[in-house]
Design a protein around this motif. Structure first.
Motif, PDB file in Angstrom:
ATOM      1  N   TRP A  39      21.800  10.018 -57.882  1.00  0.00           N
ATOM      2  CA  TRP A  39      22.384   9.458 -56.677  1.00  0.00           C
ATOM      3  C   TRP A  39      23.906   9.489 -56.742  1.00  0.00           C
ATOM      4  O   TRP A  39      24.503   9.259 -57.780  1.00  0.00           O
ATOM      5  CB  TRP A  39      21.943   8.023 -56.465  1.00  0.00           C
ATOM      6  N   SER A  40      24.504   9.705 -55.591  1.00  0.00           N
ATOM      7  CA  SER A  40      25.960   9.666 -55.493  1.00  0.00           C
ATOM      8  C   SER A  40      26.401   8.203 -55.368  1.00  0.00           C
ATOM      9  O   SER A  40      25.610   7.345 -54.963  1.00  0.00           O
ATOM     10  CB  SER A  40      26.431  10.437 -54.254  1.00  0.00           C
ATOM     11  N   PRO A  41      27.654   7.919 -55.688  1.00  0.00           N
ATOM     12  CA  PRO A  41      28.162   6.551 -55.507  1.00  0.00           C
ATOM     13  C   PRO A  41      27.998   6.063 -54.060  1.00  0.00           C
ATOM     14  O   PRO A  41      27.684   4.896 -53.835  1.00  0.00           O
ATOM     15  CB  PRO A  41      29.632   6.665 -55.902  1.00  0.00           C
ATOM     16  N   LYS A  42      28.174   6.946 -53.103  1.00  0.00           N
ATOM     17  CA  LYS A  42      28.022   6.579 -51.684  1.00  0.00           C
ATOM     18  C   LYS A  42      26.586   6.125 -51.400  1.00  0.00           C
ATOM     19  O   LYS A  42      26.362   5.152 -50.680  1.00  0.00           O
ATOM     20  CB  LYS A  42      28.395   7.783 -50.814  1.00  0.00           C
ATOM     21  N   THR A  43      25.600   6.837 -51.949  1.00  0.00           N
ATOM     22  CA  THR A  43      24.185   6.463 -51.778  1.00  0.00           C
ATOM     23  C   THR A  43      23.923   5.082 -52.364  1.00  0.00           C
ATOM     24  O   THR A  43      23.250   4.251 -51.742  1.00  0.00           O
ATOM     25  CB  THR A  43      23.276   7.513 -52.451  1.00  0.00           C
ATOM     26  N   ILE A  44      24.472   4.816 -53.520  1.00  0.00           N
ATOM     27  CA  ILE A  44      24.288   3.520 -54.182  1.00  0.00           C
ATOM     28  C   ILE A  44      24.924   2.416 -53.343  1.00  0.00           C
ATOM     29  O   ILE A  44      24.314   1.357 -53.126  1.00  0.00           O
ATOM     30  CB  ILE A  44      24.849   3.557 -55.621  1.00  0.00           C
ATOM     31  N   GLN A  45      26.119   2.668 -52.833  1.00  0.00           N
ATOM     32  CA  GLN A  45      26.784   1.673 -51.979  1.00  0.00           C
ATOM     33  C   GLN A  45      25.970   1.405 -50.711  1.00  0.00           C
ATOM     34  O   GLN A  45      25.857   0.255 -50.270  1.00  0.00           O
ATOM     35  CB  GLN A  45      28.188   2.137 -51.628  1.00  0.00           C
ATOM     36  N   THR A  46      25.367   2.441 -50.146  1.00  0.00           N
ATOM     37  CA  THR A  46      24.526   2.271 -48.956  1.00  0.00           C
ATOM     38  C   THR A  46      23.326   1.390 -49.282  1.00  0.00           C
ATOM     39  O   THR A  46      22.965   0.497 -48.502  1.00  0.00           O
ATOM     40  CB  THR A  46      24.063   3.645 -48.418  1.00  0.00           C
ATOM     41  N   MET A  47      22.702   1.616 -50.428  1.00  0.00           N
ATOM     42  CA  MET A  47      21.558   0.798 -50.815  1.00  0.00           C
ATOM     43  C   MET A  47      21.965  -0.651 -51.060  1.00  0.00           C
ATOM     44  O   MET A  47      21.230  -1.576 -50.691  1.00  0.00           O
ATOM     45  CB  MET A  47      20.853   1.393 -52.030  1.00  0.00           C
ATOM     46  N   LEU A  48      23.123  -0.863 -51.649  1.00  0.00           N
ATOM     47  CA  LEU A  48      23.611  -2.227 -51.849  1.00  0.00           C
ATOM     48  C   LEU A  48      23.794  -2.926 -50.497  1.00  0.00           C
ATOM     49  O   LEU A  48      23.391  -4.076 -50.324  1.00  0.00           O
ATOM     50  CB  LEU A  48      24.923  -2.219 -52.643  1.00  0.00           C
ATOM     51  N   LYS A  49      24.376  -2.218 -49.533  1.00  0.00           N
ATOM     52  CA  LYS A  49      24.571  -2.786 -48.191  1.00  0.00           C
ATOM     53  C   LYS A  49      23.230  -3.120 -47.543  1.00  0.00           C
ATOM     54  O   LYS A  49      23.083  -4.165 -46.906  1.00  0.00           O
ATOM     55  CB  LYS A  49      25.351  -1.813 -47.305  1.00  0.00           C
ATOM     56  N   ARG A  50      22.255  -2.237 -47.692  1.00  0.00           N
ATOM     57  CA  ARG A  50      20.925  -2.492 -47.126  1.00  0.00           C
ATOM     58  C   ARG A  50      20.283  -3.723 -47.754  1.00  0.00           C
ATOM     59  O   ARG A  50      19.643  -4.524 -47.080  1.00  0.00           O
ATOM     60  CB  ARG A  50      20.005  -1.286 -47.338  1.00  0.00           C
ATOM     61  N   LEU A  51      20.426  -3.852 -49.060  1.00  0.00           N
ATOM     62  CA  LEU A  51      19.837  -4.996 -49.756  1.00  0.00           C
ATOM     63  C   LEU A  51      20.503  -6.314 -49.341  1.00  0.00           C
ATOM     64  O   LEU A  51      19.841  -7.347 -49.248  1.00  0.00           O
ATOM     65  CB  LEU A  51      19.901  -4.795 -51.268  1.00  0.00           C
ATOM     66  N   VAL A  52      21.793  -6.264 -49.055  1.00  0.00           N
ATOM     67  CA  VAL A  52      22.485  -7.447 -48.526  1.00  0.00           C
ATOM     68  C   VAL A  52      21.949  -7.761 -47.131  1.00  0.00           C
ATOM     69  O   VAL A  52      21.621  -8.910 -46.819  1.00  0.00           O
ATOM     70  CB  VAL A  52      24.022  -7.228 -48.501  1.00  0.00           C
ATOM     71  N   ALA A  53      21.794  -6.726 -46.293  1.00  0.00           N
ATOM     72  CA  ALA A  53      21.277  -6.917 -44.928  1.00  0.00           C
ATOM     73  C   ALA A  53      19.850  -7.468 -44.940  1.00  0.00           C
ATOM     74  O   ALA A  53      19.460  -8.217 -44.037  1.00  0.00           O
ATOM     75  CB  ALA A  53      21.340  -5.601 -44.157  1.00  0.00           C
ATOM     76  N   LYS A  54      19.080  -7.124 -45.947  1.00  0.00           N
ATOM     77  CA  LYS A  54      17.689  -7.594 -46.061  1.00  0.00           C
ATOM     78  C   LYS A  54      17.596  -8.964 -46.735  1.00  0.00           C
ATOM     79  O   LYS A  54      16.504  -9.470 -46.973  1.00  0.00           O
ATOM     80  CB  LYS A  54      16.857  -6.581 -46.872  1.00  0.00           C
ATOM     81  N   ASN A  55      18.734  -9.540 -47.073  1.00  0.00           N
ATOM     82  CA  ASN A  55      18.788 -10.838 -47.763  1.00  0.00           C
ATOM     83  C   ASN A  55      18.134 -10.811 -49.144  1.00  0.00           C
ATOM     84  O   ASN A  55      17.578 -11.816 -49.594  1.00  0.00           O
ATOM     85  CB  ASN A  55      18.188 -11.955 -46.911  1.00  0.00           C
ATOM     86  N   ALA A  56      18.205  -9.677 -49.796  1.00  0.00           N
ATOM     87  CA  ALA A  56      17.757  -9.581 -51.182  1.00  0.00           C
ATOM     88  C   ALA A  56      18.930  -9.847 -52.129  1.00  0.00           C
ATOM     89  O   ALA A  56      18.732 -10.291 -53.257  1.00  0.00           O
ATOM     90  CB  ALA A  56      17.171  -8.208 -51.463  1.00  0.00           C
ATOM     91  N   LEU A  57      20.140  -9.571 -51.643  1.00  0.00           N
ATOM     92  CA  LEU A  57      21.360  -9.761 -52.425  1.00  0.00           C
ATOM     93  C   LEU A  57      22.388 -10.542 -51.626  1.00  0.00           C
ATOM     94  O   LEU A  57      22.376 -10.515 -50.396  1.00  0.00           O
ATOM     95  CB  LEU A  57      22.024  -8.410 -52.750  1.00  0.00           C
TER      96      LEU A  57
END
Length: 124
Positions: A39-57
């Protein structure tokens, strides 16, 4: 029971890093995942944002970096997945699930002994 968000397999890989190392910043998450994934750093950052939006993080901003902390524990998440799997495929019947595995899989003597010990310990 707490409402556990649905997360993808890839997001689960991110969560495993967060659970193990939290609190952890974006750069540290990226560094750990680029060693084990393509995964690229951008992909990882996108997943982090999604997890925040899902209230997992959740996150806080410290200086110029985001620091992530889980909002759900690994144990809570795994309990929900385990229950969901059991309900979905075995109508909530643990004996049916275990029977299915025992009929289809070859277990070593050591595995059988470990299962017997678990059942014996549970019985006492």
């Amino acid at each position: 029971m707490k409402n556990i968000p649905q997360i993808s397999e890839a997001e689960f890989e991110v969560m495993k890093i967060i659970w193990k190392y939290a609190p952890i910043n974006t750069n540290e998450v990226t560094e750990k995942l680029t060693h084990t994934t393509d995964w690229s750093p951008k992909t990882i950052q996108t997943m982090l944002k999604r997890l925040v939006a899902k209230n997992a993080l959740t996150y806080s901003k410290e200086s110029r970096v985001f620091v992530y902390t889980p909002l759900i524990s690994e144990a809570e998440y795994l309990r929900q997945k385990r229950t969901s799997f059991l309900d979905r495929y075995f109508h909530g019947n643990m004996t049916s699930m275990l029977s299915s595995y025992l009929e289809e899989e070859t277990l070593s003597q050591k595995e059988l002994e470990e299962l017997r010990k678990l059942l014996s310990d549970k019985d006492h």
